[in-house]
Design a protein around this motif. Structure first.
Motif, PDB file in Angstrom:
ATOM      1  N   GLY A   1      12.012 -33.199 -25.863  1.00  0.00           N
ATOM      2  CA  GLY A   1      10.780 -32.722 -25.253  1.00  0.00           C
ATOM      3  C   GLY A   1      10.891 -32.386 -23.786  1.00  0.00           C
ATOM      4  N   ARG A   2      12.075 -32.578 -23.211  1.00  0.00           N
ATOM      5  CA  ARG A   2      12.268 -32.273 -21.793  1.00  0.00           C
ATOM      6  C   ARG A   2      13.260 -31.129 -21.640  1.00  0.00           C
ATOM      7  NH1 ARG A   2      10.902 -36.456 -17.902  1.00  0.00           N
ATOM      8  NH2 ARG A   2      12.313 -35.315 -16.520  1.00  0.00           N
ATOM      9  N   SER A   3      13.050 -30.298 -20.608  1.00  0.00           N
ATOM     10  CA  SER A   3      13.966 -29.195 -20.349  1.00  0.00           C
ATOM     11  C   SER A   3      15.155 -29.640 -19.501  1.00  0.00           C
ATOM     12  CB  SER A   3      13.232 -28.056 -19.632  1.00  0.00           C
ATOM     13  OG  SER A   3      12.692 -28.506 -18.403  1.00  0.00           O
ATOM     14  N   ARG A   4      14.998 -30.752 -18.760  1.00  0.00           N
ATOM     15  CA  ARG A   4      16.091 -31.285 -17.955  1.00  0.00           C
ATOM     16  C   ARG A   4      16.062 -32.806 -18.050  1.00  0.00           C
ATOM     17  NH1 ARG A   4      15.124 -30.449 -11.637  1.00  0.00           N
ATOM     18  NH2 ARG A   4      16.423 -32.318 -11.617  1.00  0.00           N
ATOM     19  N   PRO A   5      17.197 -33.438 -17.897  1.00  0.00           N
ATOM     20  CA  PRO A   5      17.233 -34.896 -18.050  1.00  0.00           C
ATOM     21  C   PRO A   5      16.483 -35.593 -16.923  1.00  0.00           C
ATOM     22  CG  PRO A   5      19.337 -34.080 -17.245  1.00  0.00           C
ATOM     23  CD  PRO A   5      18.526 -32.884 -17.596  1.00  0.00           C
ATOM     24  N   SER A   6      15.889 -36.722 -17.223  1.00  0.00           N
ATOM     25  CA  SER A   6      15.194 -37.503 -16.210  1.00  0.00           C
ATOM     26  C   SER A   6      16.202 -38.148 -15.270  1.00  0.00           C
ATOM     27  CB  SER A   6      14.346 -38.583 -16.869  1.00  0.00           C
ATOM     28  OG  SER A   6      15.182 -39.547 -17.490  1.00  0.00           O
ATOM     29  N   SER A   7      15.739 -38.509 -14.083  1.00  0.00           N
ATOM     30  CA  SER A   7      16.625 -39.190 -13.132  1.00  0.00           C
ATOM     31  C   SER A   7      17.060 -40.554 -13.666  1.00  0.00           C
ATOM     32  CB  SER A   7      15.935 -39.333 -11.773  1.00  0.00           C
ATOM     33  OG  SER A   7      14.735 -40.084 -11.895  1.00  0.00           O
TER      34      SER A   7
ATOM     35  N   PHE B   1      26.555 -26.963 -14.174  1.00  0.00           N
ATOM     36  CA  PHE B   1      25.878 -27.727 -15.227  1.00  0.00           C
ATOM     37  C   PHE B   1      24.794 -26.882 -15.890  1.00  0.00           C
ATOM     38  CE2 PHE B   1      27.499 -31.562 -12.993  1.00  0.00           C
ATOM     39  CZ  PHE B   1      27.977 -32.266 -14.075  1.00  0.00           C
ATOM     40  N   ALA B   2      24.087 -26.079 -15.095  1.00  0.00           N
ATOM     41  CA  ALA B   2      22.972 -25.288 -15.620  1.00  0.00           C
ATOM     42  C   ALA B   2      23.398 -23.904 -16.086  1.00  0.00           C
ATOM     43  CB  ALA B   2      21.881 -25.157 -14.550  1.00  0.00           C
ATOM     44  N   ASN B   3      24.426 -23.339 -15.447  1.00  0.00           N
ATOM     45  CA  ASN B   3      24.748 -21.931 -15.680  1.00  0.00           C
ATOM     46  C   ASN B   3      25.825 -21.698 -16.720  1.00  0.00           C
ATOM     47  OD1 ASN B   3      22.903 -21.320 -13.669  1.00  0.00           O
ATOM     48  ND2 ASN B   3      24.461 -21.195 -12.058  1.00  0.00           N
ATOM     49  N   LEU B   4      26.537 -22.745 -17.120  1.00  0.00           N
ATOM     50  CA  LEU B   4      27.629 -22.588 -18.066  1.00  0.00           C
ATOM     51  C   LEU B   4      27.403 -23.485 -19.275  1.00  0.00           C
ATOM     52  CD1 LEU B   4      30.655 -22.774 -15.571  1.00  0.00           C
ATOM     53  CD2 LEU B   4      29.610 -20.705 -16.510  1.00  0.00           C
ATOM     54  N   SER B   5      27.940 -23.069 -20.401  1.00  0.00           N
ATOM     55  CA  SER B   5      27.913 -23.949 -21.569  1.00  0.00           C
ATOM     56  C   SER B   5      28.782 -25.165 -21.276  1.00  0.00           C
ATOM     57  CB  SER B   5      28.440 -23.221 -22.801  1.00  0.00           C
ATOM     58  OG  SER B   5      29.832 -22.962 -22.672  1.00  0.00           O
ATOM     59  N   LEU B   6      28.570 -26.225 -22.035  1.00  0.00           N
ATOM     60  CA  LEU B   6      29.359 -27.442 -21.842  1.00  0.00           C
ATOM     61  C   LEU B   6      30.846 -27.144 -21.960  1.00  0.00           C
ATOM     62  CD1 LEU B   6      29.628 -30.550 -21.589  1.00  0.00           C
ATOM     63  CD2 LEU B   6      29.422 -30.642 -24.096  1.00  0.00           C
TER      64      LEU B   6
ATOM     65  N   ALA C   1      21.523 -43.882 -15.451  1.00  0.00           N
ATOM     66  CA  ALA C   1      22.112 -44.804 -16.428  1.00  0.00           C
ATOM     67  C   ALA C   1      23.473 -44.305 -16.905  1.00  0.00           C
ATOM     68  CB  ALA C   1      21.170 -44.987 -17.609  1.00  0.00           C
ATOM     69  N   ARG C   2      23.574 -43.005 -17.173  1.00  0.00           N
ATOM     70  CA  ARG C   2      24.843 -42.480 -17.673  1.00  0.00           C
ATOM     71  C   ARG C   2      25.905 -42.453 -16.590  1.00  0.00           C
ATOM     72  NH1 ARG C   2      23.037 -37.548 -21.789  1.00  0.00           N
ATOM     73  NH2 ARG C   2      21.880 -38.878 -23.244  1.00  0.00           N
ATOM     74  N   PHE C   3      25.501 -42.108 -15.362  1.00  0.00           N
ATOM     75  CA  PHE C   3      26.483 -42.098 -14.287  1.00  0.00           C
ATOM     76  C   PHE C   3      26.950 -43.515 -13.960  1.00  0.00           C
ATOM     77  CE2 PHE C   3      27.770 -41.930  -9.787  1.00  0.00           C
ATOM     78  CZ  PHE C   3      28.804 -41.026  -9.915  1.00  0.00           C
ATOM     79  N   GLU C   4      26.030 -44.464 -13.987  1.00  0.00           N
ATOM     80  CA  GLU C   4      26.418 -45.859 -13.754  1.00  0.00           C
ATOM     81  C   GLU C   4      27.428 -46.313 -14.800  1.00  0.00           C
ATOM     82  OE1 GLU C   4      24.297 -50.151 -12.809  1.00  0.00           O
ATOM     83  OE2 GLU C   4      23.156 -48.598 -13.849  1.00  0.00           O
TER      84      GLU C   4
ATOM     85  N   ALA D   1      36.988 -38.303 -16.108  1.00  0.00           N
ATOM     86  CA  ALA D   1      35.621 -38.826 -16.199  1.00  0.00           C
ATOM     87  C   ALA D   1      34.619 -37.852 -15.591  1.00  0.00           C
ATOM     88  CB  ALA D   1      35.536 -40.184 -15.511  1.00  0.00           C
ATOM     89  N   TYR D   2      34.982 -37.247 -14.468  1.00  0.00           N
ATOM     90  CA  TYR D   2      34.051 -36.321 -13.820  1.00  0.00           C
ATOM     91  C   TYR D   2      33.837 -35.077 -14.679  1.00  0.00           C
ATOM     92  CZ  TYR D   2      31.339 -34.706  -9.887  1.00  0.00           C
ATOM     93  OH  TYR D   2      30.280 -34.307  -9.098  1.00  0.00           O
ATOM     94  N   VAL D   3      34.914 -34.532 -15.220  1.00  0.00           N
ATOM     95  CA  VAL D   3      34.798 -33.338 -16.062  1.00  0.00           C
ATOM     96  C   VAL D   3      33.996 -33.635 -17.327  1.00  0.00           C
ATOM     97  CG1 VAL D   3      36.106 -31.701 -17.473  1.00  0.00           C
ATOM     98  CG2 VAL D   3      36.899 -32.271 -15.166  1.00  0.00           C
ATOM     99  N   ALA D   4      34.153 -34.829 -17.877  1.00  0.00           N
ATOM    100  CA  ALA D   4      33.501 -35.183 -19.153  1.00  0.00           C
ATOM    101  C   ALA D   4      32.007 -35.438 -19.018  1.00  0.00           C
ATOM    102  CB  ALA D   4      34.181 -36.417 -19.746  1.00  0.00           C
ATOM    103  N   GLN D   5      31.478 -35.518 -17.803  1.00  0.00           N
ATOM    104  CA  GLN D   5      30.055 -35.819 -17.640  1.00  0.00           C
ATOM    105  C   GLN D   5      29.186 -34.819 -18.404  1.00  0.00           C
ATOM    106  OE1 GLN D   5      28.790 -37.326 -13.449  1.00  0.00           O
ATOM    107  NE2 GLN D   5      30.470 -35.895 -13.112  1.00  0.00           N
ATOM    108  N   ARG D   6      28.157 -35.333 -19.056  1.00  0.00           N
ATOM    109  CA  ARG D   6      27.150 -34.475 -19.683  1.00  0.00           C
ATOM    110  C   ARG D   6      25.837 -35.229 -19.672  1.00  0.00           C
ATOM    111  NH1 ARG D   6      28.510 -33.169 -25.781  1.00  0.00           N
ATOM    112  NH2 ARG D   6      26.366 -32.384 -25.661  1.00  0.00           N
ATOM    113  N   TYR D   7      24.778 -34.485 -19.434  1.00  0.00           N
ATOM    114  CA  TYR D   7      23.455 -35.104 -19.293  1.00  0.00           C
ATOM    115  C   TYR D   7      22.446 -34.305 -20.117  1.00  0.00           C
ATOM    116  CZ  TYR D   7      25.836 -37.380 -15.412  1.00  0.00           C
ATOM    117  OH  TYR D   7      26.730 -38.094 -14.656  1.00  0.00           O
ATOM    118  N   ASP D   8      22.524 -34.486 -21.419  1.00  0.00           N
ATOM    119  CA  ASP D   8      21.572 -33.801 -22.295  1.00  0.00           C
ATOM    120  C   ASP D   8      20.183 -34.378 -22.085  1.00  0.00           C
ATOM    121  OD1 ASP D   8      23.705 -32.374 -23.443  1.00  0.00           O
ATOM    122  OD2 ASP D   8      24.121 -34.045 -24.815  1.00  0.00           O
ATOM    123  N   PRO D   9      19.166 -33.522 -21.926  1.00  0.00           N
ATOM    124  CA  PRO D   9      17.816 -34.033 -21.665  1.00  0.00           C
ATOM    125  C   PRO D   9      17.239 -34.775 -22.862  1.00  0.00           C
ATOM    126  CG  PRO D   9      17.784 -31.653 -21.978  1.00  0.00           C
ATOM    127  CD  PRO D   9      19.225 -32.047 -21.926  1.00  0.00           C
TER     128      PRO D   9
END
Length: 362
Positions: free
Chosen positions: A105-111, A322-327, A116-119, A94-102
């Motif tokens: 119109g946003r460069s980074r995902p909102s909190s 998360f920021a420096n490597l591809s998914l 919501a996704r982590f919950e 589950a931890y490895v599979a995490q992804r948070y596509d913004p």
């Protein structure tokens, strides 16, 4: 190559020299914050909570903040030792599979999106089993959160929260106890048994974990400020904003000496580094990374730096991936780290079979 290092405080070193590391001597296991770095402890978690501690019978207190809170909660799902492999495998996947596509119109995902996704990730692991975390026959769970105080941090706000954390950083830099004016350590504990420690280093309180608040307490303990939303007004707790337990207690540098008066006097600390840093705001304050008398009865396990250099990228997994490597590359590297973590468990297994064990000073 040596994979695992063992460090210990003076009281722990004396006991290890006399009788080695015995599972019945363990009274408490801390689990640090540190995000993806915790993945490297997967192999140790499987072995410790599986066959090793199964050789003993005492209750063991599990204390966690952030990813450590997730790890220790997962341990409580393994009602029988043979279930530990499956439980920690599910956590790692589950931890490895995490992804948070913004959002568009946003460069980074909102909190809000990350929260919501982590919950949802936590629900997928624990829904239907929240009550089981408080019914394990031996483990006593304690989850650490940081509660905002004062006009700037008691509620999350777009402008007050950054100012509040700036004030907390400045106060903490001068004297760590002054952090308590901004953030209160709140430990939510298994109602069957209080935390067997006295926490006087920082403004603190202990409250009962209940099935009605467990989900939100665990989410709060993992809620990194500015990345996830604070959890407000947790059931059974004072009103306020609750954030990541790692803010007040990054590596849980607590006074563990009261356990020396019990029949299980040692603290076993699987960690991803040698240093036990008090709070997240102390990361840049190297003078607070030193050991203290608080850790006299701690046995700390950490990967050898030379072994870490053999991992993908020559380092432990961390949040910058998360920021420096591809998914695909991030997930590949993290899966390799989880697989390689078995070498730490194998080394620990070998060490625990020795009648006497020499540990390095903490």
């Amino acid at each position: 190559m040596q994979a695992l290092q063992v460090f210990a405080g003076p009281a722990a070193r004396e006991r290890l020299a006399e009788r080695g590391l015995q599972p019945q001597d363990i009274g408490l296991i801390p689990a640090a914050a540190g995000g993806p770095k915790g993945l490297i402890l997967s192999g140790l978690d499987r072995f410790i909570f599986g066959p090793w501690l199964a050789q003993s019978e005492q209750a063991v207190h599990l204390v966690g903040a952030s990813i450590g809170a997730w790890r220790m909660s997962a341990a409580c799902l393994a009602a029988r030792p043979e279930q530990a492999d499956a439980v920690f495998d599910r956590l790692a996947r589950a931890y490895v599979a995490q992804r948070y596509d913004p959002e568009p119109g946003r460069s980074r995902p909102s909190s809000a999106l990350v929260t919501a996704r982590f919950e949802q990730t936590l629900k997928e692991q624990f829904d239907g089993h929240w009550g089981d975390l408080l019914q394990h026959p031996r483990w006593r769970l304690h989850l650490v959160t940081s509660r905002g105080r004062g006009p700037l941090l008691r509620r999350e706000s777009r402008w007050r929260t950054p100012l509040g954390y700036l004030g907390a950083f400045a106060s903490n830099a001068l004297r760590r106890p002054w952090l308590g004016a901004w953030l209160e350590r709140v430990v939510f504990s298994d109602p069957r048994q209080h935390l067997p420690l006295v926490l006087r280093d920082l403004a603190s309180r202990e409250l009962p974990l209940q099935e009605s608040n467990l989900q939100r307490v665990l989410l709060a303990s993992c809620s990194i400020p500015f990345y996830l939303q604070a959890q407000h007004d947790l059931p059974g707790a004072p009103r306020g904003a609750y954030w990541d337990g790692g803010i007040t207690d990054y590596h849980l540098h607590w006074d563990y000496r009261p356990l020396l008066q019990t029949s299980a006097p040692l603290v076993l600390y699987p960690h991803f580094q040698r240093q036990v840093v008090p709070g997240w705001l102390d990361k840049a304050l190297n003078h607070r990374h030193r050991t203290s008398e608080f850790l006299s009865n701690v046995v700390l396990l950490s990967p050898h730096p030379d072994w870490v250099r053999g991992l993908p990228g020559g380092k432990l997994p961390d949040r910058s991936d998360f920021a420096n490597l591809s998914l695909d590359e991030r997930q590949r590297r993290w899966r390799v780290a989880v697989a390689e973590s078995q070498r730490l468990a194998d080394a620990f297994d070998h060490l625990t079979r020795q009648p006497s064990l020499q540990a390095l000073p903490l």
